[in-house]
Every structure is written in C-alpha cells, then in structure tokens.
Write an enzyme that holds these catalytic residues in place. Structure first.
Site, PDB file in Angstrom:
ATOM      1  NE  ARG A   1       0.594  -7.355   0.611  1.00  0.00           N
ATOM      2  CZ  ARG A   1      -0.448  -6.846   1.262  1.00  0.00           C
ATOM      3  NH1 ARG A   1      -1.514  -6.436   0.601  1.00  0.00           N
ATOM      4  NH2 ARG A   1      -0.425  -6.741   2.583  1.00  0.00           N
TER       5      ARG A   1
ATOM      6  CD  GLU B   1      -8.428  -4.139  -0.850  1.00  0.00           C
ATOM      7  OE1 GLU B   1      -9.081  -4.363   0.190  1.00  0.00           O
ATOM      8  OE2 GLU B   1      -7.354  -4.722  -1.119  1.00  0.00           O
TER       9      GLU B   1
ATOM     10  CG  HIS C   1      -3.508  -0.348  -1.597  1.00  0.00           C
ATOM     11  ND1 HIS C   1      -4.506  -0.685  -0.726  1.00  0.00           N
ATOM     12  CD2 HIS C   1      -3.223   0.959  -1.354  1.00  0.00           C
ATOM     13  CE1 HIS C   1      -4.797   0.372   0.036  1.00  0.00           C
ATOM     14  NE2 HIS C   1      -4.027   1.388  -0.341  1.00  0.00           N
TER      15      HIS C   1
ATOM     16  CG  ASP D   1      -1.602  -1.334   1.468  1.00  0.00           C
ATOM     17  OD1 ASP D   1      -1.919  -2.017   0.484  1.00  0.00           O
ATOM     18  OD2 ASP D   1      -1.794  -1.696   2.643  1.00  0.00           O
TER      19      ASP D   1
END
Length: 351
Positions: free
Chosen positions: A317, A223, A287, A41
């Site tokens: 990630r 999202e 994201h 993110d």
C-alpha cells in the site's frame, strides 16, 4: 547583418539555459503517484508553510516535513516516538495522525501489546515549535468509559467543540467494526460516552471473509473516519470492507443538523464515493485524509492503494493524492482513483 560568432555562441547558450530552466520548472510543477513506495494510512497537516506528514510504520511514529507533499521522497524525516517495550502500547502502532491545536502538537495513534483485542487509542504531546525533535511526551490512553477496542482516531473542531471519531467494537470480540464519536474536554481527554454513528450495512461495506471453507468468519468493517467540512456542512469520509480485499472503498456520512453526537442526524450515502478502478491499476483505495493546497484554494485527498489485485493490507500500500471537488449540494466529489502514469499538477502554491 553579420552576427559576431562569440555573440552567437552566447545567445545559443542563453536560449539553451532558458529551455533547461523551463523544462525543470515544468517538471517541478507536476508529480506522479505514488508519493512513496510504501505507506499506509497517510495523514498530513499544514502549519506555517510546511506540511507535516505521517503514515503507519508499525513499530514507531515517523514525521516528514516538506513544503510540497509531491516531494515526500526528498523530505526531511525523523522518528519522533518509539514505544517502550513490554507496555500495552508497544506493538502494532497504526494510523498516526498529527494535529496542531492551540499552538501545541498532538499525535493520535492506535497501538496494542501484540494482542489485537487490546488495541486502544493513545496521544502524544509536544509544546515546542518544531515537532521534528525529541520533545514528545506520552500523555496516555484516550478512551470512552466503556474502554473498548479502538483504532483510527481522528480529531476535529466543530462549533468550538472538539470531537474524536474512531473505529471500534461494540463489545469485546471481533466481527464488526463500527464508527463511534465522542466529545473531547481537551486534546488529551474524551468526555462522556461514545455514540455509534455508522455500521457496515450495505453490501459494498461487507466484503471481508477471513475464514476458511470449514471455519467461515465474516468480519465487516467501517474504519478510518475523517471529518470534512465545507460551506457549513459536516461530513465524515470513512473506509469500508476489509483492507485485505480489493473492495476496500470510501463511504460518506453527512450530518443533517448541528449535533454530531446525535446518531440519527448522520445519513450514509448508499454507494461508495471512491473505489477500486482495475482499468487504472488501482486496488483497495482507502484510509484517507484531506488537506488544502498552500494557497488555500484547492482541496485534496491523501489515500493509500495497491497497484495490483490481491496485495492486501501489507507494505504494498502506497500513499497517493489527487484533487477533490465539490458538488452543487456541497458534498465532496473525488471521482475515480487516477493511474500512476498520469502527470498531475502540484497543489497550487502561494506567490
């Protein structure tokens, strides 16, 4: 003509130094993804010559400061907030974003008390010039009157009005995450009801089986909404499908009109605009956030991705970045996630 041996040595040393400097300069003008070994993110903001970067740490908020996002590994960093234990926001600290609004710093972040159903958005404020200090003040929860589950808040000013978009539940139980939007009366307060502007309806948005053969459980996801404006047009780029799948991808919402609170004014592109490329070794890209180069001439995307299939939502990630371009209709074009073996030019700098 004879050349003095001492002069010849000096010329050779000079040319060697020039070649070394040239090689060093060339290397400094290029980078390879990922920017860090881990970091989901990713988000950044550019203020007064520096990028301030953050990503999900899980139990705290950390900021990095650098003139070049390609140099995150060498950047100054600091933990600017650790939530107090035993609160409704002490755990699962997700997707922080740092914004600079009216000469004041704000961090928007999702957190809960260890129970996912209690995830809500919260805001921190810092009125000093330097955000890498201990002057952050917890300002409380950001919630619409319905006060439902909420994560991934993104703030944007459009036509002199602040808005927040986030991912939320319609009710009080998991099963589907939708994109909601609300007006903000100021950077620390939502005003009025939330409006749902996107739900996972296309097949590429609905990869997310969390159940077992005897107990199936489908969770469909929209999202990570991110506002993006170009040539007077407003977009929201969002992440779809479960992050625990390799099918995590980016979708595009376009505002047809001038009122972001009009749900019918948002149209969704039928296909994802950015998705896994196994041939490039990139899985579950998503994201994201956006930033401009230091000279303001280039648009870039920050996103996280895995390098192998099946790595899910964990610490595999890692943050990556690449150029973003624009189609003739002013919609964004990102292309495909590039392999980590590619050398890329750094964002164009000011001279």
């Amino acid at each position: 003509m004879m050349i003095n041996p001492l002069l010849k040595t000096n010329i050779f040393q000079y040319l060697s130094l020039c070649m070394l400097l040239s090689s060093s300069t060339l290397a400094a003008q290029q980078f390879q993804n990922p920017l860090l070994d881990s970091g989901a993110d990713p988000f950044s903001v550019y203020v007064d010559g520096y990028y301030y970067y953050t990503h999900t740490m899980g139990n705290r908020v950390v900021l990095w400061k650098t003139k070049n996002l390609a140099n995150l590994r060498e950047a100054e960093s600091k933990t600017i907030w650790t939530p107090p234990a035993g609160t409704m926001y002490s755990k699962n600290v997700w997707a922080p974003e740092i914004h600079y609004i009216n000469n004041t710093w704000y961090v928007y972040v999702a957190a809960d008390n260890g129970t996912n159903e209690n995830h809500r958005m919260y805001v921190l404020q810092n009125t000093s010039a330097n955000p890498l200090n201990d002057q952050w003040e917890f300002k409380g929860k950001l919630a619409a009157p319905s006060d439902k589950w909420a994560i991934d808040g993104n703030v944007f000013e459009y036509n002199n009005q602040l808005y927040m978009a986030w991912s939320g539940w319609e009710g009080d139980t998991n099963g589907q995450q939708d994109i909601f939007i609300a007006k903000m009366s100021d950077p620390t307060s939502l005003s009025g009801k939330r409006v749902k502007i996107s739900s996972p309806t296309y097949p590429w948005e609905r990869n997310g089986d969390l159940g077992t053969a005897g107990n199936p459980e489908q969770v469909f996801v929209n999202e990570g909404p991110q506002f993006l404006e170009h040539d007077g047009k407003l977009f929201i780029v969002f992440s779809a499908s479960g992050c625990w799948t390799d099918y995590y991808a980016l979708g595009l919402l376009s505002l047809e009109g001038t009122d972001p609170m009009d749900a019918s004014a948002w149209t969704k592109k039928e296909e994802p605009i950015f998705q896994q490329t196994p041939e490039n070794g990139v899985y579950a890209p998503g994201h994201n956030s956006f930033f401009k180069s230091p000279d303001g001439k280039e648009d870039w995307i920050l996103y996280h991705a895995n390098s192998n299939p099946g790595e899910g939502c964990g610490n595999k990630r890692a943050p990556r970045m690449q150029r973003l371009y624009w189609n003739e209709d002013s919609t964004p074009f990102i292309g495909t996630p590039l392999p980590t073996t590619v050398l890329l030019p750094i964002p164009s700098e000011k001279f």
